[in-house]
Design an enzyme around this catalytic site. Structure first.
Site, PDB file in Angstrom:
ATOM      1  CD  GLU A 142      -2.916   1.274   0.298  1.00  0.00           C
ATOM      2  OE1 GLU A 142      -3.671   2.274   0.305  1.00  0.00           O
ATOM      3  OE2 GLU A 142      -3.032   0.338  -0.525  1.00  0.00           O
TER       4      GLU A 142
ATOM      5  CB  THR B 220     -10.356   9.296 -11.019  1.00  0.00           C
ATOM      6  OG1 THR B 220      -9.302   8.874 -10.154  1.00  0.00           O
ATOM      7  CG2 THR B 220     -11.690   9.238 -10.284  1.00  0.00           C
TER       8      THR B 220
END
Length: 546
Positions: free
Chosen positions: A407, A518
């Protein structure tokens, strides 16, 4: 005896008043309920539970082997991926509660070892499911399932072209008009939704709040947002959709709302030319100076360059804002590690935090698609910068045991593109790295981007595929993965879509005609002159079937 200790009860007569009888019966019934209820909390393997409770519970998912189970933390809801061979140990059963959860790994898990369950079955019944599981797993591993779907075979079996000889366009004008009426109705709902969002913009600055009740129109800011602020990546990620809404509806109000946001951002002072992540919708001032092109800030920058591209390169204001922001990002955030990796750090009140989030890895593709329209002397530099950042993000994948990226990864204390904190080691099927592969392939046709994309496909198959789909994993550096039992929606809408486009020809959704928002939904480039010409033809009754 118990009754001797109760006030008012004689040992011989056992006489009880009515109120005392009621209290005693209440106590006795509560005790029985407590004892019976406790059975539900016993492990499945406890014989007492199997005696009293029905065996017709929700079907469990068969996973793993004893070898794998021994490496897992108890209670870990991991599925065995399709490629593992069966019959390597006792089967393990996994039951996962279906209650939604905000946090990863918060699922309720019950396990029962197959060898114990077999004690309750006849030998024949015990062997039957194990053999069936082994046959199915083996077939999946070798790609030999008879029911495997082949799109090429499907196309050859069609008697006529799927879209018809005229791509589904009716030959007579009346039918065409009726079809257009049907399309206008999936359109009315879109416009209605856009109108439901407009009350969020009713603030002193016109900057929308982050949350809105679509029924009442009441809006508010996120509770965790600093001082009731709005988030840059939220109010700055409306431009493409709202311009498209104005195009569909003919209502300029949607465009006016997002242009007002841009007007305010142009007016206020920006620290070192950077856009912090938090802005007050009341005062119009930055709330704190935290700058990131990852989470909280990312898609604002993306929408600047994409607004320019979607306008058919006529939105000069968006172009100017984008390249000014890029100059500030390069000056203040772009760094080079001791090992030669280019990364984009975060900025906290003038102090650099040398970490890069997975979310920030979209920037390789963003910088790439903006390279060709930058200043002439900077165009190759921007393309090189895009390639360097994409390479760094690939390194964050290749340096893990699973070949999937964490992450967030750091560049301090000797770390190079690796996660140093346990809380950053998870992978939740994010698309940003693959998104950059796809754009860089389209821009350069360097075969390494397809090779990197294929590495990701193989890693997803090996570590993330489970019986019901694909799951995130809790630690990309662990050789034996632990699944979080969640398939994020962006895995289908973005990750797989970008992979599909990566392995497709450039004329499938060409970048000259389409801009991806997006969430990877394609929106058409608005060519006003062309639209006006064809609109005039339509007004005069001319129909272009092409």
């Amino acid at each position: 005896m118990v009754f001797r200790k109760l006030p008012g009860v004689s040992a011989s007569g056992m006489g009880l008043r009515l109120s005392q009888k009621f209290v005693f019966l209440l106590f006795l019934s509560g005790l029985v309920t407590l004892c019976f209820g406790a059975l539900f909390f016993l492990p499945d393997s406890v014989r007492l539970k199997r005696i009293f409770l029905s065996k017709n519970e929700n079907p469990a998912v068969t996973v793993g082997s004893d070898n794998e189970l021994s490496k897992k933390v108890p209670g870990d809801p991991e599925h065995l991926r399709a490629g593992l061979k069966g019959g390597e140990g006792a089967n393990v059963k996994l039951k996962v509660s279906r209650k939604p959860s905000v946090t990863h790994g918060a699922r309720t898990v019950e396990r029962s070892v197959g060898s114990r369950a077999q004690d309750e079955r006849s030998p024949a019944r015990a062997q039957e499911p194990a053999a069936r599981d082994e046959r199915v797993t083996s077939a999946a591993h070798n790609g030999e399932r008879a029911s495997a779907y082949s799109y090429e075979a499907f196309k050859k079996c069609l008697l006529k072209p799927a879209l018809g000889k005229n791509k589904g366009t009716p030959s007579d004008s009346e039918t065409l008009q009726r079809r257009e009426k049907v399309k206008e109705i999936f359109k009315q709902k879109v416009v209605e939704l856009g109108e439901k969002l407009l009350p969020a913009f009713n603030t002193p600055t016109g900057i929308p709040r982050g949350v809105i009740n679509l029924g009442s129109g009441t809006s508010w800011s996120w509770g965790w947002a600093s001082a009731g602020s709005s988030i840059l990546a939220e109010f700055g990620t409306l431009h493409l959709e709202f311009l498209h809404l104005s195009q569909l509806s003919g209502n300029p109000l949607f465009t006016e709302k997002v242009m007002n946001i841009r007007k305010l951002l142009n007016k206020i002072e920006k620290p070192h030319g950077l856009y912090p992540n938090f802005l007050s919708p009341v005062s119009g001032n930055w709330v704190q100076h935290h700058v990131s092109i990852g989470g909280l800030g990312d898609s604002f920058y993306e929408y600047l360059i994409k607004s320019y591209l979607m306008s058919d390169k006529t939105d000069q204001e968006a172009k100017k804002m984008y390249y000014s922001a890029m100059e500030a990002i390069e000056t203040n955030l772009v760094q080079k590690s001791p090992g030669g990796l280019t990364y984009v750090a975060e900025w906290r009140g003038g102090i650099l935090d040398h970490k890069m989030g997975h979310l920030a890895c979209f920037s390789g593709g963003m910088i790439g698609i903006g390279a060709d329209d930058g200043p002439t002397e900077q165009r190759q530099h921007y393309l090189d910068l895009a390639a360097e950042i994409t390479h760094t993000c690939h390194e964050s994948y290749s340096r893990s045991a699973t070949k999937l990226g964490p992450e967030a990864f750091r560049f301090d204390a000797g770390a190079e593109a690796t996660a140093t904190r346990l809380s950053d080691r998870y992978y939740i099927l994010r698309p940003e790295v693959i998104e950059s592969y796809m754009y860089m392939w389209r821009l350069t046709h360097d075969p390494k981007y397809r090779e990197w994309g294929w590495e990701a496909v193989e890693a997803l198959e090996k570590h993330c595929r489970v019986d019901a789909g694909f799951s995130g994993i809790r630690d990309v550096y662990a050789s034996t993965v632990s699944h979080d039992n969640m398939q994020q929606s962006f895995f289908l809408s973005e990750t797989l879509k970008y992979l599909y486009l990566l392995f497709s020809d450039d004329d499938l959704l060409p970048l000259e005609d389409w801009v991806f928002n997006t969430e990877a939904h394609p929106l058409p480039v608005i060519r006003k002159t062309c639209l006006q010409e064809h609109g005039a033809k339509h007004d005069h009754g001319q129909t272009d079937l092409e």
